[in-house]
Design an enzyme around this catalytic site. Structure first.
Site, PDB file in Angstrom:
ATOM      1  N   GLU A 108       0.843  -1.198   0.000  1.00  0.00           N
ATOM      2  CA  GLU A 108       0.000   0.000   0.000  1.00  0.00           C
ATOM      3  C   GLU A 108       0.875   1.244   0.000  1.00  0.00           C
ATOM      4  OE1 GLU A 108      -3.563  -0.130   2.430  1.00  0.00           O
ATOM      5  OE2 GLU A 108      -3.130   1.892   3.173  1.00  0.00           O
ATOM      6  N   ASP A 110       0.273   5.352   0.604  1.00  0.00           N
ATOM      7  CA  ASP A 110      -0.784   6.220   1.142  1.00  0.00           C
ATOM      8  C   ASP A 110      -0.452   7.703   1.098  1.00  0.00           C
ATOM      9  OD1 ASP A 110      -2.275   4.013   1.936  1.00  0.00           O
ATOM     10  OD2 ASP A 110      -1.383   3.973   3.931  1.00  0.00           O
ATOM     11  N   GLU A 112      -2.622  10.544   3.096  1.00  0.00           N
ATOM     12  CA  GLU A 112      -3.758  10.799   3.980  1.00  0.00           C
ATOM     13  C   GLU A 112      -3.696  12.256   4.420  1.00  0.00           C
ATOM     14  OE1 GLU A 112      -4.856   6.779   6.316  1.00  0.00           O
ATOM     15  OE2 GLU A 112      -2.842   7.518   6.733  1.00  0.00           O
TER      16      GLU A 112
END
Length: 292
Positions: A108, A110, A112
């Site tokens: 993953e 990311d 955010e």
């Protein structure tokens, strides 16, 4: 001679077009949201704008929402222009990420975006999971107001490194250090995801600042969806094709200009780095000394 050139020029033109497309077996750029993406969560909270060339995500007390690419990709570049939740957005999280959608060994990448109290800087947290191992958080305070206009957020992923960009400024680099025994995402294809959701148990000041629901609904906006990568399933030679532009020499390391911008961000806007968090890691993880 004139007749010869009239006949040969169209043929050469078609040959050039054929070579240009055959040498880059990549996914097409979407003309509209639903061409390459699908709603994954609460379709009543995602609204198409301008014929699907832009979308609005909504968070209220009933639900957040999310969407994902219809396909997965193995290496390439993905980017979106996003206008984040304005005003008092504490406790909200707008996420843009790639995910293998596997459990124990997921990969993953990311972005955010952590909401803030009015007047406080927006924080972007990045994280990287490789072969199921994550907990590699870094946080940057953005040097502009990301809720007043659209800004470009990009993930570049190739065999050499992963780079997170904000308006073409690199804010994080994770190098491929497999030779030193450090896992690197390269075996699992990943989809492209985004969500707007409530996370006031941790997002703003470690969960001290809660969502003010009197300010709801909260809105985030997206446009210019761009995926250029090897779709899976897809051409068998795509992933290893050295002619893919993202594998080229110009993309195997930061340029001198990018390196200067990267240092500037790290020196002036980084507020947290797991590599220096002695309470979590008395001994720094191996990738921290290997160059990230």
């Amino acid at each position: 001679m004139a007749i010869f050139f009239r006949n040969i020029i169209p043929t050469l033109f078609l040959l050039i077009i054929f070579l240009a497309f055959s040498s880059h077996p990549v996914s097409a750029r979407p003309a509209a949201f639903l061409q390459d993406f699908r709603v994954t969560w609460s379709d009543s909270h995602i609204r198409q704008i301008d014929g699907g060339r832009a979308i609005q995500l909504v968070l209220d007390q009933n639900s957040g929402c999310g969407f994902a690419s219809k396909m997965k990709y193995l290496f390439g570049r993905v980017s979106m222009r996003i206008k984040l939740v304005p005003g008092d957005s504490a406790g909200t999280v707008t996420a843009f990420y790639m995910n293998s959608d596997t459990d124990s060994v997921r990969d993953e990448l990311d972005f955010e975006f952590l909401g803030n109290r009015t007047g406080q800087p927006y924080t972007v947290q990045t994280n990287i999971y490789a072969h199921g191992k994550g907990d590699r958080e870094q946080r940057i305070n953005l040097w502009f107001d990301p809720s007043s206009d659209f800004h470009l957020y990009t993930i570049l992923w190739n065999h050499h490194h992963i780079v997170f960009y904000v308006d073409d400024v690199p804010i994080r680099v994770f190098k491929n250090n497999e030779a030193r025994g450090i896992p690197y995402p390269k075996f699992q294809a990943m989809g492209v995801y985004s969500t707007l959701w409530e996370a006031d148990d941790w997002a703003t000041r470690g969960g001290l600042e809660k969502i003010d629901w009197s300010k709801a609904p909260f809105y985030a906006y997206y446009k210019d969806f761009d995926i250029e990568g090897c779709p899976v399933p897809g051409p068998a030679n795509c992933v290893s094709n050295p002619r893919n532009w993202w594998e080229g020499a110009n993309y195997q390391a930061l340029s001198a200009m990018e390196a200067r911008r990267y240092r500037w961000v790290r020196m002036n806007h980084m507020i947290y780095d797991y590599c220096t968090d002695k309470s979590r890691y008395p001994v720094a993880p191996p990738e921290c000394s290997a160059g990230i």
